[in-house]
Every structure is written in structure tokens, then in C-alpha cells.
Design a protein around this motif. Sequence first.
Motif, PDB file in Angstrom:
ATOM      1  N   VAL A 115       0.857  -1.179   0.000  1.00 57.36           N
ATOM      2  CA  VAL A 115       0.000   0.000   0.000  1.00 57.36           C
ATOM      3  C   VAL A 115       0.897   1.234   0.000  1.00 57.36           C
TER       4      VAL A 115
ATOM      5  N   ARG B 127       4.003   3.427  -5.753  1.00 56.85           N
ATOM      6  CA  ARG B 127       3.643   4.249  -6.909  1.00 56.85           C
ATOM      7  C   ARG B 127       4.314   3.655  -8.143  1.00 56.85           C
TER       8      ARG B 127
ATOM      9  N   TYR C 183      -0.095   5.322 -10.969  1.00 56.62           N
ATOM     10  CA  TYR C 183      -1.040   4.707 -10.050  1.00 56.62           C
ATOM     11  C   TYR C 183      -0.402   4.616  -8.670  1.00 56.62           C
ATOM     12  N   GLU C 184      -1.235   4.796  -7.650  1.00 58.09           N
ATOM     13  CA  GLU C 184      -0.806   4.536  -6.281  1.00 58.09           C
ATOM     14  C   GLU C 184      -1.639   3.372  -5.745  1.00 58.09           C
TER      15      GLU C 184
ATOM     16  N   ARG D 291      -3.720   1.493  -3.333  1.00 59.71           N
ATOM     17  CA  ARG D 291      -4.608   1.893  -2.237  1.00 59.71           C
ATOM     18  C   ARG D 291      -4.941   0.733  -1.309  1.00 59.71           C
ATOM     19  N   GLU D 292      -5.025  -0.460  -1.889  1.00 62.91           N
ATOM     20  CA  GLU D 292      -5.355  -1.642  -1.098  1.00 62.91           C
ATOM     21  C   GLU D 292      -4.618  -2.828  -1.689  1.00 62.91           C
TER      22      GLU D 292
ATOM     23  N   MET E 172      -5.692   0.113  -7.102  1.00 62.93           N
ATOM     24  CA  MET E 172      -4.776   1.225  -7.352  1.00 62.93           C
ATOM     25  C   MET E 172      -5.551   2.333  -8.051  1.00 62.93           C
ATOM     26  N   SER E 173      -5.093   3.579  -7.863  1.00 63.73           N
ATOM     27  CA  SER E 173      -5.825   4.689  -8.472  1.00 63.73           C
ATOM     28  C   SER E 173      -4.869   5.804  -8.862  1.00 63.73           C
TER      29      SER E 173
ATOM     30  N   GLU F 144      -9.798   4.472 -10.922  1.00 63.01           N
ATOM     31  CA  GLU F 144      -9.430   3.452  -9.950  1.00 63.01           C
ATOM     32  C   GLU F 144      -9.556   2.101 -10.639  1.00 63.01           C
TER      33      GLU F 144
END
Length: 159
Positions: free
Chosen positions: A48, A51, A67-68, A70-71, A80-81, A90
Motif C-alpha cells: 500500500v 507508486r 497509479y498509487e 490503495r489496497e 490502485m488509483s 481506480e
Amino acid sequence: MPVDVVSELEIRRPRSEVAAYSSDPENATHWYKNIEEVAWETPRPLTVGSRIAFVARFLGRRLAYTYEVREWVPGERFVMSTAEGPFPMETTYIWEDTASGGTRMTLRNRGEPAGFSKVAAPMLASAMRRANSKDLARLKQILEAASDVAETLSAMETR
């Protein structure tokens, strides 16, 4: 108008294998037709907050975005979003066991287009649905073909 595209496909491989391969950004250029480049912006391993920069070509346009994560629940769910560009989005992967011992992979892309993309949202959704279906079919082909080769080699060794 928000875009929310969900595609799913059954792959004749164990969930752990499908999840490991499909969630590894290094494999994205192999099974996503439109992704041309992938670069880590944070140190590995995937976690989590990781990037990952992507360069893709979609509807004739070059898109660069980061994208980062997220979960990240290995073997179950990967989200990722990105908030960049004309189409913040997302992407979610969900992996589930099937009764036959394979994996049902669900790929979901959702976002809120801005600017001209907002007007073109229905066309974007349709193009994304087609691309996602083809990408999942390619993933299935890669993983099942690798499995078939391994099983053939194993059978030959036992003769």
C-alpha cells in the motif's frame, strides 16, 4: 457521467498463481495490450502506497499516469488509483476460487471523466469494456499455456 466497467473471466490456474502474475506491474506489458511502459517510482516490493508509472496508448492517444496502490490483500484484492490526467481512475482486481479449482478474476475500472472525456464517457466505457475483455483473455492464454507446457514436461519426465 461516471464510468464503471466490470469484466471477469475464469482462468484454469490456482488463485495464488493468477493473483501473483496479474498484480505484478512487471507483467503488465505482457497481458495489457495498451500498456507500453512500466516504471516503479517507489522501492519494491508492492505494498500500500507503492507508486507505479505507466505509459499506455488508448483510443489513439498516448497516456502517461502514475497509479498509487490503495489496497493490497495478496491473493484476494488489489486496488490502485490515479488522480492525474483527463480521466482520474481506480482499477480493482479481485480473485476468487472456482468450484473447478481455477480462479475467477474480476477487473474493474471506474472513474469520473473531466473535460472532453466527460462528453465521451459512454464511448470510453464501451472501449474500456472491449479492451478489458481482450486483456483478461490474453492473461488467461498466458497463464493456461504456461501451465499446459509445465504439465506436458512433467508427464514426459515420468515416462
